[in-house]
Design a protein around this motif. Structure first.
Motif: not given
Length: 306
Positions: A135-141, A148-160, A178-184
Motif C-alpha cells: 500500500g505504501g509503495a503504491i501511494s508513493m509510486d 516503478w510500481i505504478g507501471q504494474r498496477v492493473e487495478s486497485l481497491v480503494v476506500y475513500r 514518487r507520486w500518484c493522483s490518488l486523493g490525500p
C-alpha cells in the motif's frame, strides 16, 4: 475529550487492536519518534470504516501507516490516531494463468516480489530490496528511476471516507516520480499487479543483481528512512549534489549523512527527529547555495516535525 471518547467507543467494539500512547520509534525504520496518542490496528473493512467515522465525529486527526519505512515522527509524537491495516489486508496470491499477483495493502512489498518469483512471473525484480508495504509503495509510486510500481498496477481497491469503496483501474490513475493522483484521504486496500510469464532462474538472477546493487550502494547496517530527498530534474541526483557539497559523513547529534550514500541520513543509535531535521536543513541549504537547486523531501513527516 474527543480522543478519550473515540478510545471508549472503539475499544472492544470492533475487530481491531486499540492502544494508547504507542511508541512510534518501534514502528518506523528510523527507530525515531514519540508516542501516538492512539493506535488502531484494524483487521476488517468494517473496522476501518467505523474507526474513521468515530475519529472524524470526535475531531481526532488520523493517518494510515504501513511499516513506517519512509516516515519521520516528531520527538513529541502525534496527538491523533495512527491506523494500521491488519489481518484481512494481509493476503497475497499469484495467478500463473492470468500472470497477476493480487495482494492486500498490508503485505510487505518483499513478500509480493517473492510470491511473483515463485510463480515464475517477471516484472517486479526492480522492487527487490525496497522496504515497506504494498500500500505504501503504491501511494508513493515506489521504484527506481526507470521502473516503478505504478507501471504494474492493473487495478486497485480503494476506500475513500465519505464515498466508500471504489475499484480503480491502474490506467485511471496518474503515476509520477514518487507520486500518484490518488486523493490525500484515499486508502489503498488491495492491488492487482499485471506481470508476465518468465523463467525462475532468470527472475532469481535479476533479483540478486538488484539486491546486490542496493547492498553495495546503500547503508544496510543502521536505521534510516531511505532517500530523504527526491531526485531533482537534471543530470545530477540528490545524492551527488549533497556529496559535491562535501557533506558525506556530516553529523548533528545522532543523525549523520551516510558515508555510503549521501541521500541517506542514518541513525547512529541515539538520533532524534530534531537531529534528522537539522541534518536535512544543512543538506538542503548547502545544495541551494551551491547550485540553486531546491531539494524536496521524499521522507514523510508526522507530528510537529512537519
Amino acid at each position: 475529550m474527543g480522543l478519550y471518547n473515540a478510545y471508549l467507543a472503539l475499544s472492544g467494539a470492533i475487530d481491531a487492536d486499540i492502544s494508547r500512547d504507542e511508541r512510534m520509534s518501534h514502528r518506523t525504520s528510523y527507530r525515531i519518534g514519540g508516542p501516538a496518542a492512539m493506535l488502531a490496528q484494524v483487521h476488517t473493512i468494517s473496522a476501518l470504516t467505523r474507526t474513521i467515522d468515530v475519529l472524524t465525529a470526535q475531531g481526532v486527526d488520523w493517518v494510515v501507516v504501513g511499516k513506517g519505512s519512509n516516515l519521520l515522527v516528531a520527538d513529541e509524537g502525534f496527538d491523533g490516531c495512527v491506523i494500521v491495516l491488519g489481518r484481512d489486508f494481509s493476503h497475497v496470491e499469484a495467478s500463473s494463468e492470468g500472470a497477476t499477483v493480487c495482494a492486500g495493502a498490508a503485505v510487505p512489498l518483499s513478500k509480493v516480489v517473492t510470491t511473483a518469483a515463485k510463480a515464475c512471473l517477471t516484472g517486479l525484480e526492480f522492487a527487490c530490496g525496497i522496504p515497506g508495504t504494498l500500500g505504501g509503495a503504491i501511494s508513493m509510486d515506489a521504484g527506481t528511476r526507470r521502473e516503478w510500481i505504478g507501471q504494474r498496477v492493473e487495478s486497485l481497491v480503494v476506500y475513500r471516507p465519505g464515498t466508500g469503496l471504489m475499484r480503480r483501474m491502474g490506467s485511471e490513475v496518474e503515476w509520477g516520480y514518487r507520486w500518484c493522483s490518488l486523493g490525500p484521504s484515499d486508502i489503498v486496500l488491495e492491488a492487482t499487479l499485471a506481470l508476465a510469464p518468465g523463467e525462475r532462474e532468470k527472475i532469481d538472477g535479476l533479483m540478486e543483481v538488484r539486491f546486490s546493487q542496493r547492498r553495495s550502494t546503500q547503508p544496510m547496517g543502521k536505521p534510516s528512512c531511505g532517500s530523504v530527498f527526491r531526485n531533482p530534474v537534471g543530470p545530477k541526483g540528490a545524492a551527488r549534489l549533497v556529496e559535491d557539497c562535501g557533506l558525506k559523513g556530516y553529523a548533528h547529534g545522532g543523525a549523520q549523512v551516510s558515508t555510503t550514500h549521501a541521500n541517506f541520513i542514518v541513525n547512529n543509535g541515539n538520533a532524534t527527529a530534531a537531529d534528522v531535521l537539522a541534518v536535512m536543513r544543512t543538506m538542503h541549504d548547502r545544495v541551494r547555495e551551491a547550485t540553486g537547486v531546491d531539494l524536496q523531501p521524499e521522507v514523510k513527516f508526522l507530528g510537529r516535525t512537519s
